[in-house]
Design an enzyme around this catalytic site. Sequence first.
Site, PDB file in Angstrom:
ATOM      1  N   HIS A  54      -1.992   1.311  12.881  1.00 14.75           N
ATOM      2  CA  HIS A  54      -1.635   0.756  11.560  1.00 14.75           C
ATOM      3  C   HIS A  54      -0.740   1.727  10.785  1.00 14.75           C
ATOM      4  CE1 HIS A  54      -4.594  -2.659  11.561  1.00 14.75           C
ATOM      5  NE2 HIS A  54      -5.215  -1.863  12.413  1.00 14.75           N
ATOM      6  N   ASN A 127      -8.520  -7.449   8.996  1.00 12.92           N
ATOM      7  CA  ASN A 127      -7.256  -7.881   9.595  1.00 12.92           C
ATOM      8  C   ASN A 127      -6.921  -9.284   9.111  1.00 12.92           C
ATOM      9  OD1 ASN A 127      -6.583  -5.632  11.178  1.00 12.92           O
ATOM     10  ND2 ASN A 127      -7.855  -6.307  12.884  1.00 12.92           N
ATOM     11  N   TYR A 334     -12.914   6.476  10.687  1.00 15.26           N
ATOM     12  CA  TYR A 334     -11.870   6.510   9.658  1.00 15.26           C
ATOM     13  C   TYR A 334     -11.928   7.799   8.841  1.00 15.26           C
ATOM     14  CZ  TYR A 334     -10.735   1.745  10.855  1.00 15.26           C
ATOM     15  OH  TYR A 334     -10.339   0.632  11.543  1.00 15.26           O
TER      16      TYR A 334
HETATM   17  C1  HEM Z   1     -13.794   0.975  17.542  1.00 18.17           C
HETATM   18  C2  HEM Z   1     -12.939   0.278  16.806  1.00 18.17           C
HETATM   19  C3  HEM Z   1     -11.929   0.888  15.879  1.00 18.17           C
HETATM   20  C4  HEM Z   1     -11.577   2.184  15.673  1.00 18.17           C
HETATM   21  C5  HEM Z   1     -12.138   3.439  16.356  1.00 18.17           C
HETATM   22  C6  HEM Z   1     -10.548   2.205  14.657  1.00 18.17           C
HETATM   23  C7  HEM Z   1      -9.931   3.342  14.181  1.00 18.17           C
HETATM   24  C8  HEM Z   1      -8.948   3.369  13.225  1.00 18.17           C
HETATM   25  C9  HEM Z   1      -8.318   4.561  12.723  1.00 18.17           C
HETATM   26  C10 HEM Z   1      -8.638   5.977  13.172  1.00 18.17           C
HETATM   27  C11 HEM Z   1      -7.431   4.189  11.784  1.00 18.17           C
HETATM   28  C12 HEM Z   1      -6.517   5.101  10.959  1.00 18.17           C
HETATM   29  C13 HEM Z   1      -7.213   5.496   9.689  1.00 18.17           C
HETATM   30  C14 HEM Z   1      -6.390   6.450   8.851  1.00 18.17           C
HETATM   31  O1  HEM Z   1      -5.756   7.354   9.392  1.00 18.17           O
HETATM   32  O2  HEM Z   1      -6.417   6.320   7.597  1.00 18.17           O
HETATM   33  C15 HEM Z   1      -7.493   2.753  11.666  1.00 18.17           C
HETATM   34  C16 HEM Z   1      -6.770   1.996  10.778  1.00 18.17           C
HETATM   35  C17 HEM Z   1      -7.020   0.670  10.523  1.00 18.17           C
HETATM   36  N1  HEM Z   1      -7.897  -0.155  11.198  1.00 18.17           N
HETATM   37 FE1  HEM Z   1      -9.071   0.361  12.730  1.00 18.17          FE
HETATM   38  N2  HEM Z   1     -10.295   0.925  14.257  1.00 18.17           N
HETATM   39  C18 HEM Z   1     -11.122   0.083  14.972  1.00 18.17           C
HETATM   40  C19 HEM Z   1     -11.206  -1.293  14.859  1.00 18.17           C
HETATM   41  C20 HEM Z   1     -10.658  -2.019  13.834  1.00 18.17           C
HETATM   42  C21 HEM Z   1     -10.993  -3.388  13.514  1.00 18.17           C
HETATM   43  C22 HEM Z   1     -12.014  -4.230  14.275  1.00 18.17           C
HETATM   44  C23 HEM Z   1     -10.266  -3.723  12.411  1.00 18.17           C
HETATM   45  C24 HEM Z   1     -10.254  -4.989  11.628  1.00 18.17           C
HETATM   46  C25 HEM Z   1     -11.264  -5.834  11.578  1.00 18.17           C
HETATM   47  C26 HEM Z   1      -9.460  -2.571  12.050  1.00 18.17           C
HETATM   48  C27 HEM Z   1      -8.597  -2.502  10.982  1.00 18.17           C
HETATM   49  C28 HEM Z   1      -7.873  -1.397  10.626  1.00 18.17           C
HETATM   50  C29 HEM Z   1      -6.929  -1.386   9.526  1.00 18.17           C
HETATM   51  C30 HEM Z   1      -6.579  -2.548   8.614  1.00 18.17           C
HETATM   52  C31 HEM Z   1      -6.404  -0.086   9.464  1.00 18.17           C
HETATM   53  C32 HEM Z   1      -5.374   0.422   8.473  1.00 18.17           C
HETATM   54  C33 HEM Z   1      -6.053   0.871   7.188  1.00 18.17           C
HETATM   55  C34 HEM Z   1      -4.991   1.259   6.186  1.00 18.17           C
HETATM   56  O3  HEM Z   1      -4.307   0.347   5.682  1.00 18.17           O
HETATM   57  O4  HEM Z   1      -4.834   2.459   5.927  1.00 18.17           O
HETATM   58  N3  HEM Z   1      -9.718  -1.566  12.925  1.00 18.17           N
HETATM   59  N4  HEM Z   1      -8.413   2.268  12.571  1.00 18.17           N
END
Ligand code: HEM
Length: 491
Positions: A54, A127, A334
Amino acid sequence: MNPTRYTTANGAPVPQDDTSITAGERGPLTFDNWRLFEKLAHFNRERIPERVVHARGTSAQGVFRLTRDLSDLTIADFLRGVGKETPVAARFSTVAGGQDSNDMERDVRGFSVKFYTEQGNWDMVGNNTPVFFIREPSKFPDFIHTQKKDPRTNLVNWQNRWEFWALHPESFHQVTILLSDRGIPASLRHMHGFSSHTLSFFNEKGERHWVKWHFKTNQGIRNVSDEEAATIPHDHNQRDMVEAIDRGEFPSWTVKIQVMSEEQAREFRINPFDLTKVWPHGDVPLIEIGQMELNKNPDNYFAEVEQLAFSPSNFVPGISGSPDKVLQSRLLAYADAQRYRLSANYQQIPINQPRCPVNHYQRDGLMAGTCPVTGQSKEGGQYGDTNFYPNARADQGAPVPSPEFSEPPMPLEEEAWVGYHNNRGDDNYEQAGNLYRSFDDGQRDRIANVFATTLQGVTAPIVSKVIEHCYAADEDYGRRVEARYTALRDA
Ligand code: HEM
């Protein structure tokens, strides 16, 4: 009006910034060029690690207005009292591309909302799709590797993507959404948002309900095809949002929830914590609870968007998680990513600061500061002079816990032996098939075409497996994908 004085970072006036100090007109630089050194050194440090997923995103700020009182379900203060307003910051993103990638990729869109409530920040990190590709968290890094660039060629590699999906039939519900007409939203304003996960509410009586969140766009859903997307500038989503808000055309979403009691969950025919499944609205109706409007663009992209840090672990009293394993792993991932990307004190960065007092006993660390928003709490916490708990200073204002906000215990509904349990799920195809069957003839042809186009060049065993999954979801789905794939291959 006097011009604003140009200064160095230590506040000293800059006498001039057109030339550096040299020994003679044609001579070398001298070592007293500290202003030049500061400028170059700071420039070298302008970039921070981009989000590992993202990375490309657009943010706007605004307000959430509650239109239905939820005091019977939750002690969350911002959900009690019709008309209550809570400031929010939202960020929308693509998943796979880097910071300067194309906004118009066929990709899931992130939909995150930070609610600055009076009891702390609650982050809804979802999402634009109600489900996800996996139900087992250890698969997330592998999945993302296949979506990002190939480690050798540094190019998108459809073999990798299809290999992952083919080996994970549970992904087919989300794949059916992604490759359908909904796969490329025409703009960030024209898409829905979902918590996707099951979260929970708890009330004063210690009753817990399972909850899914839905943000329904008031602009209407609009999508584009791959062909249309190819003609749209790569920064379209960013521009569209900034310009709409600058014009005073504020995008908004109707916020709805689905609520299930613990008892209902025990008898529900679908595992209510399986992230690859929706709760059909016929079984669990949507309840409208509010409106979210975005009416302000950030003034500084880096400070307010790049540093904006969302985490599913940012809960407030009355809102909590569920036994969804993917959600639980996100509770760790996160904040960990943000400590790496932004430092241990990332919650002190102005855009992340709660709008309520923060009092704790965590101390120091990189970039520790005082809290300009909440004022410095005199006793206890990062900003005070007591750095240990328990202490005998409650009467002097040292922070104390609030047992009234305790969460009811999370039930374990089975004989829970610790170990590796089968996480393959009971059914991977029914909801993918239902979704496909809801498509009209044109939509069915178009999804088959996206499958067929992206499958060209993928190895035969993987193609066969993909087609098998389509047949398992729906006979017609399999037939159309197979026919279109073969036609393109043999053309
Ligand atoms: C084991 C599953 C998951 C892991 C380990 C994971 C991990 C991460 C990480 C490390 C980030 C970056 C955070 C940052 O640097 O600020 C991220 C961003 C994000 N993830 Fe996931 N994620 C997972 C599943 C999901 C799922 C299921 C969704 C939605 C239902 C999701 C939605 C998002 C969104 C929207 C962002 C961006 C947040 C922003 O706008 O800063 N992720 N994810």
